[in-house]
Design a protein around this motif. Sequence first.
Motif, PDB file in Angstrom:
ATOM      1  N   ALA A   1      25.268  25.008  26.527  1.00 21.45           N
ATOM      2  CA  ALA A   1      26.104  25.502  25.429  1.00 21.45           C
ATOM      3  C   ALA A   1      25.942  27.008  25.273  1.00 21.45           C
ATOM      4  CB  ALA A   1      25.741  24.786  24.131  1.00 21.45           C
ATOM      5  N   GLY A   2      24.711  27.500  25.423  1.00 23.70           N
ATOM      6  CA  GLY A   2      24.481  28.936  25.333  1.00 23.70           C
ATOM      7  C   GLY A   2      25.142  29.700  26.462  1.00 23.70           C
ATOM      8  N   SER A   3      25.080  29.147  27.667  1.00 18.91           N
ATOM      9  CA  SER A   3      25.727  29.783  28.814  1.00 18.91           C
ATOM     10  C   SER A   3      27.233  29.862  28.621  1.00 18.91           C
ATOM     11  CB  SER A   3      25.401  28.997  30.092  1.00 18.91           C
ATOM     12  OG  SER A   3      26.102  29.522  31.201  1.00 18.91           O
ATOM     13  N   LEU A   4      27.822  28.759  28.156  1.00 20.33           N
ATOM     14  CA  LEU A   4      29.267  28.727  27.960  1.00 20.33           C
ATOM     15  C   LEU A   4      29.685  29.678  26.829  1.00 20.33           C
ATOM     16  CD1 LEU A   4      31.998  27.534  28.716  1.00 20.33           C
ATOM     17  CD2 LEU A   4      31.517  25.622  27.160  1.00 20.33           C
ATOM     18  N   ALA A   5      28.889  29.737  25.766  1.00 18.65           N
ATOM     19  CA  ALA A   5      29.223  30.637  24.659  1.00 18.65           C
ATOM     20  C   ALA A   5      29.231  32.088  25.128  1.00 18.65           C
ATOM     21  CB  ALA A   5      28.218  30.447  23.515  1.00 18.65           C
ATOM     22  N   ARG A   6      28.278  32.450  25.971  1.00 17.85           N
ATOM     23  CA  ARG A   6      28.255  33.812  26.514  1.00 17.85           C
ATOM     24  C   ARG A   6      29.483  34.064  27.393  1.00 17.85           C
ATOM     25  NH1 ARG A   6      23.598  36.505  25.627  1.00 17.85           N
ATOM     26  NH2 ARG A   6      21.736  35.310  25.063  1.00 17.85           N
ATOM     27  N   ALA A   7      29.867  33.065  28.183  1.00 19.18           N
ATOM     28  CA  ALA A   7      31.033  33.234  29.055  1.00 19.18           C
ATOM     29  C   ALA A   7      32.318  33.386  28.239  1.00 19.18           C
ATOM     30  CB  ALA A   7      31.149  32.038  30.001  1.00 19.18           C
ATOM     31  N   VAL A   8      32.435  32.608  27.174  1.00 17.07           N
ATOM     32  CA  VAL A   8      33.617  32.708  26.318  1.00 17.07           C
ATOM     33  C   VAL A   8      33.693  34.087  25.671  1.00 17.07           C
ATOM     34  CG1 VAL A   8      34.664  31.839  24.193  1.00 17.07           C
ATOM     35  CG2 VAL A   8      33.801  30.236  25.905  1.00 17.07           C
ATOM     36  N   ALA A   9      32.562  34.570  25.163  1.00 18.38           N
ATOM     37  CA  ALA A   9      32.550  35.904  24.537  1.00 18.38           C
ATOM     38  C   ALA A   9      32.921  36.981  25.553  1.00 18.38           C
ATOM     39  CB  ALA A   9      31.168  36.174  23.948  1.00 18.38           C
ATOM     40  N   HIS A  10      32.411  36.837  26.775  1.00 18.87           N
ATOM     41  CA  HIS A  10      32.702  37.835  27.809  1.00 18.87           C
ATOM     42  C   HIS A  10      34.176  37.837  28.179  1.00 18.87           C
ATOM     43  CE1 HIS A  10      32.134  40.299  31.420  1.00 18.87           C
ATOM     44  NE2 HIS A  10      32.878  39.407  32.069  1.00 18.87           N
ATOM     45  N   THR A  11      34.736  36.656  28.420  1.00 23.88           N
ATOM     46  CA  THR A  11      36.127  36.601  28.880  1.00 23.88           C
ATOM     47  C   THR A  11      37.119  36.947  27.764  1.00 23.88           C
ATOM     48  OG1 THR A  11      36.165  34.205  28.471  1.00 23.88           O
ATOM     49  CG2 THR A  11      35.652  34.944  30.714  1.00 23.88           C
ATOM     50  N   ASN A  12      36.700  36.860  26.522  1.00 20.01           N
ATOM     51  CA  ASN A  12      37.574  37.267  25.410  1.00 20.01           C
ATOM     52  C   ASN A  12      37.620  38.779  25.235  1.00 20.01           C
ATOM     53  OD1 ASN A  12      38.925  35.073  24.033  1.00 20.01           O
ATOM     54  ND2 ASN A  12      36.886  34.264  23.594  1.00 20.01           N
ATOM     55  N   THR A  13      36.611  39.471  25.719  1.00 23.62           N
ATOM     56  CA  THR A  13      36.571  40.928  25.540  1.00 23.62           C
ATOM     57  C   THR A  13      36.820  41.699  26.831  1.00 23.62           C
ATOM     58  OG1 THR A  13      34.151  40.873  25.838  1.00 23.62           O
ATOM     59  CG2 THR A  13      34.986  40.772  23.578  1.00 23.62           C
ATOM     60  N   ARG A  14      36.561  41.073  27.967  1.00 19.16           N
ATOM     61  CA  ARG A  14      36.763  41.729  29.259  1.00 19.16           C
ATOM     62  C   ARG A  14      38.240  41.671  29.637  1.00 19.16           C
ATOM     63  NH1 ARG A  14      34.575  45.425  32.829  1.00 19.16           N
ATOM     64  NH2 ARG A  14      35.059  44.838  34.979  1.00 19.16           N
ATOM     65  N   GLU A  15      38.839  42.815  29.880  1.00 19.93           N
ATOM     66  CA  GLU A  15      40.266  42.854  30.212  1.00 19.93           C
ATOM     67  C   GLU A  15      40.496  43.120  31.693  1.00 19.93           C
ATOM     68  OE1 GLU A  15      42.484  45.517  27.808  1.00 19.93           O
ATOM     69  OE2 GLU A  15      42.160  44.375  25.951  1.00 19.93           O
ATOM     70  N   GLN A  16      41.564  42.522  32.184  1.00 19.07           N
ATOM     71  CA  GLN A  16      41.999  42.745  33.561  1.00 19.07           C
ATOM     72  C   GLN A  16      43.517  42.873  33.542  1.00 19.07           C
ATOM     73  OE1 GLN A  16      42.035  39.481  36.582  1.00 19.07           O
ATOM     74  NE2 GLN A  16      40.469  40.718  37.593  1.00 19.07           N
ATOM     75  N   PHE A  17      44.017  43.990  34.089  1.00 19.71           N
ATOM     76  CA  PHE A  17      45.452  44.276  34.069  1.00 19.71           C
ATOM     77  C   PHE A  17      46.011  44.237  32.647  1.00 19.71           C
ATOM     78  CE2 PHE A  17      44.699  42.099  38.210  1.00 19.71           C
ATOM     79  CZ  PHE A  17      44.789  43.238  39.010  1.00 19.71           C
ATOM     80  N   GLY A  18      45.222  44.762  31.715  1.00 14.25           N
ATOM     81  CA  GLY A  18      45.689  44.894  30.345  1.00 14.25           C
ATOM     82  C   GLY A  18      45.617  43.643  29.491  1.00 14.25           C
TER      83      GLY A  18
ATOM     84  N   PRO B   1      43.008  40.189  28.246  1.00 12.55           N
ATOM     85  CA  PRO B   1      41.679  39.568  28.310  1.00 12.55           C
ATOM     86  C   PRO B   1      41.633  38.478  29.379  1.00 12.55           C
ATOM     87  CG  PRO B   1      42.427  39.740  26.038  1.00 12.55           C
ATOM     88  CD  PRO B   1      43.607  40.073  26.908  1.00 12.55           C
ATOM     89  N   LEU B   2      40.510  38.354  30.039  1.00  5.16           N
ATOM     90  CA  LEU B   2      40.363  37.322  31.064  1.00  5.16           C
ATOM     91  C   LEU B   2      40.603  35.924  30.491  1.00  5.16           C
ATOM     92  CD1 LEU B   2      37.194  38.570  32.967  1.00  5.16           C
ATOM     93  CD2 LEU B   2      39.515  38.479  33.859  1.00  5.16           C
ATOM     94  N   ALA B   3      40.292  35.749  29.212  1.00  4.68           N
ATOM     95  CA  ALA B   3      40.433  34.429  28.593  1.00  4.68           C
ATOM     96  C   ALA B   3      41.879  33.965  28.510  1.00  4.68           C
ATOM     97  CB  ALA B   3      39.824  34.444  27.194  1.00  4.68           C
ATOM     98  N   THR B   4      42.833  34.856  28.710  1.00  2.00           N
ATOM     99  CA  THR B   4      44.240  34.443  28.670  1.00  2.00           C
ATOM    100  C   THR B   4      44.695  33.853  29.998  1.00  2.00           C
ATOM    101  OG1 THR B   4      45.045  36.640  29.332  1.00  2.00           O
ATOM    102  CG2 THR B   4      44.747  36.226  26.957  1.00  2.00           C
ATOM    103  N   ARG B   5      43.871  33.963  31.021  1.00  2.00           N
ATOM    104  CA  ARG B   5      44.237  33.429  32.339  1.00  2.00           C
ATOM    105  C   ARG B   5      44.026  31.917  32.357  1.00  2.00           C
ATOM    106  NH1 ARG B   5      46.879  37.846  34.345  1.00  2.00           N
ATOM    107  NH2 ARG B   5      45.677  39.718  33.788  1.00  2.00           N
TER     108      ARG B   5
END
Length: 349
Positions: free
Chosen positions: A223-240, A242-246
């Motif tokens: 759960a901790g690993s996934l929470a970190r991944a979710v936080a990262h992909t929500n803030t990390r952008e690619q081509f304008g 967030p990664l979380a939108t992919r």
Amino acid sequence: MDFTPTEAQAAARDLAAGIFADLATHERLRAAGTGSDQELWKALTGAGLVAAVGELGLLGLVLLLEEQGRTTAQVPYAASCAFGLLAVAAHGTEEQRERLLPGIEDGSVVVAGAFPAQRGVRPAACGGLTGTVPVVPWLRDATHVLVADAGRRLWLVPLGAGGGAGVEEAELTAPWSAGRLTLHEAPAEPLGDAPGPGGPGAYADVLAVARTAFAGLQAGVCAGSLARAVAHTNTREQFGRPLATRQAVQLRAADAHMDVEAIRVTAYQAAWRRDAGLPYATHALTAAWWASEAGQRVVHTGQHLHGGAGADVAHPVHRHFLWGRQLDAYLGSGSEVLQELGELIAHAD
């Protein structure tokens, strides 16, 4: 079945979450290296979170270990509760309970577990135990070790008293303060009145309790690993964006979420059944299988969704990866526990 925590279990879980969040920080974990955080251990025992397990039951312990896993806090919590507190309470003699439980509860006695049964460890002709256990997690923190010998009998071996038990530093994938245990006619006392409570039946129960407890720990790690991944992909952008939108990222995270829930619910079920006095051997093996097979998938996902940052061994998510892979194989890998489960079901028929 009702896995809703009692008021006492929920209060203990929330207290543990606060202590772990405050003290198991990235900086303190880096400073601890492969050892344990003694200040954190004192905080947990001082708050009564080891002593409380006797009242909260195995389900309560699973809830508490989830909180430890979320932060990968380096303390011998699972080991001392599963191999010490719950094992002695369930299978020790009245004298052993009176002598050992107060120290385990206040943290002055820490118990590690040499499990599963060690083929090379046997009672010596002159008394005591003889043999070698290559790696015992949390052994460097322990005052006692619960050893399961080749005959699946349980023995409590005191450490550091100048007897026949030697401890050498050993390293695991995860930083679990592990050691190599060498026994040469080491003084040992049977847990319970062997061949009664300390016999094979006690071994099966202690092993099942430990597998359930460490499955709860794995649920928190994942759960901790996934929470970190979710936080990262929500803030990390690619081509304008967030990664979380992919869509690919969303599907990978969704699969990981379902795996975390499967680990959690099977651990809860096994723990609840044990607390209720119901048969739970197959349920403990099921929880262990999910913790192994699904656990490794989740921590791999956590690293992959971090991209290049996930490959950095100094990144917090890497600790979750190390813990997840260690728990994947501890007390039996997925294929091993699946074989045990199949044999248990076949023999039951």
